[in-house]
Design an enzyme around this catalytic site. Structure first.
Site, PDB file in Angstrom:
ATOM      1  CB  THR A   1     -39.593  56.439  -4.565  1.00 35.11           C
ATOM      2  OG1 THR A   1     -39.899  57.790  -4.265  1.00 35.11           O
ATOM      3  CG2 THR A   1     -39.349  56.144  -2.680  1.00 35.11           C
TER       4      THR A   1
ATOM      5  CG  HIS B   1     -51.526  52.506 -24.161  1.00 33.63           C
ATOM      6  ND1 HIS B   1     -52.079  51.676 -23.561  1.00 33.63           N
ATOM      7  CD2 HIS B   1     -51.282  51.601 -25.904  1.00 33.63           C
ATOM      8  CE1 HIS B   1     -52.717  50.820 -24.669  1.00 33.63           C
ATOM      9  NE2 HIS B   1     -52.082  50.515 -25.536  1.00 33.63           N
TER      10      HIS B   1
ATOM     11  CB  CYS C   1     -34.844  60.319  -6.360  1.00 35.02           C
ATOM     12  SG  CYS C   1     -37.037  60.029  -6.311  1.00 35.02           S
TER      13      CYS C   1
ATOM     14  CG  ASP D   1     -32.468  61.269  -4.965  1.00 38.52           C
ATOM     15  OD1 ASP D   1     -31.954  60.651  -5.049  1.00 38.52           O
ATOM     16  OD2 ASP D   1     -33.014  61.814  -4.567  1.00 38.52           O
TER      17      ASP D   1
ATOM     18  CG  HIS E   1     -53.079  54.736 -27.484  1.00 39.35           C
ATOM     19  ND1 HIS E   1     -53.678  54.767 -26.366  1.00 39.35           N
ATOM     20  CD2 HIS E   1     -52.395  53.471 -28.262  1.00 39.35           C
ATOM     21  CE1 HIS E   1     -54.588  53.593 -26.561  1.00 39.35           C
ATOM     22  NE2 HIS E   1     -53.884  52.919 -27.601  1.00 39.35           N
TER      23      HIS E   1
HETATM   24  C1  RB5 Z   1     -34.054  61.455  -0.933  1.00 40.25           C
HETATM   25  O1  RB5 Z   1     -33.216  60.995   0.554  1.00 40.25           O
HETATM   26  C2  RB5 Z   1     -35.902  60.663  -1.121  1.00 40.25           C
HETATM   27  O2  RB5 Z   1     -36.905  61.367  -0.425  1.00 40.25           O
HETATM   28  C3  RB5 Z   1     -35.083  61.141  -2.776  1.00 40.25           C
HETATM   29  O3  RB5 Z   1     -34.493  59.627  -3.205  1.00 40.25           O
HETATM   30  C4  RB5 Z   1     -36.584  60.251  -3.203  1.00 40.25           C
HETATM   31  O4  RB5 Z   1     -36.801  59.313  -2.376  1.00 40.25           O
HETATM   32  C5  RB5 Z   1     -38.023  61.056  -2.866  1.00 40.25           C
HETATM   33  O5  RB5 Z   1     -39.178  61.127  -3.669  1.00 40.25           O
END
Ligand code: RB5
Length: 146
Positions: free
Chosen positions: A67, A98, A65, A8, A133
């Site tokens: 995070t 694993h 994304c 994203d 595993h």
């Molecule tokens: C987008 O702003 C953010 O929420 C997305 O990239 C991600 O971090 C969500 O888990």
């Protein structure tokens, strides 16, 4: 090695770094992610990448994304997808050995202690250990059917 990669708007630069590194290792990367910071919804990217992967023409998928969390949770809702979210090189190595994931996810806004190239090498340069595993993975994937 053929990779489907999606991201994203929170991970445009990270996605480029990943493609550059994997291309230098001789991998083919197919990019279905976005290349601008215009806002998109990460579940849509996860759905598209997983659907493409499940057609059978890819070895692994990579999702990014902000995070790595939302997009990995989304991917793990798709039957047949097992998406890991390694936090460092050790976790990247161990998840390959694993958990044998078919997808890995990273966060473009996360400050990892290891660089992304080392994390990718830790994953792709190691092998699944199978044995006990595999039994655990079979149990994990059976949870999808409950
Ligand atoms: C987008 O702003 C953010 O929420 C997305 O990239 C991600 O971090 C969500 O888990």
């Amino acid at each position: 090695m053929k990779i489907i990669i999606g991201n994203d708007h929170g991970a445009v630069e990270l996605k480029k770094k990943i493609i550059n590194h994997l291309t230098s290792k001789g991998f083919e990367c197919v990019n279905i992610g976005v290349d601008t910071e215009d806002s998109v919804d990460y579940p849509d990217i996860a759905e598209k990448a997983c659907a493409e992967y499940l057609k059978g023409d890819y070895d692994y998928g990579i999702l990014c994304c902000g995070t790595g969390i939302g997009i990995s949770i989304s991917a793990n809702k798709v039957e047949g997808i097992r998406c890991a979210l390694p936090q460092d090189s050790y976790a990247a190595e161990m998840t390959k050995k694993h958990n044998n994931p078919n997808f890995i996810a990273f966060g473009g806004r996360i400050e990892y202690k290891d660089n992304i190239e080392d994390m990718l090498n830790a994953f792709f340069d190691n092998n699944f250990e199978a044995g006990r595993h595999q039994n655990r993975i079979d149990k994990m994937m059976a949870l999808e059917k409950r």
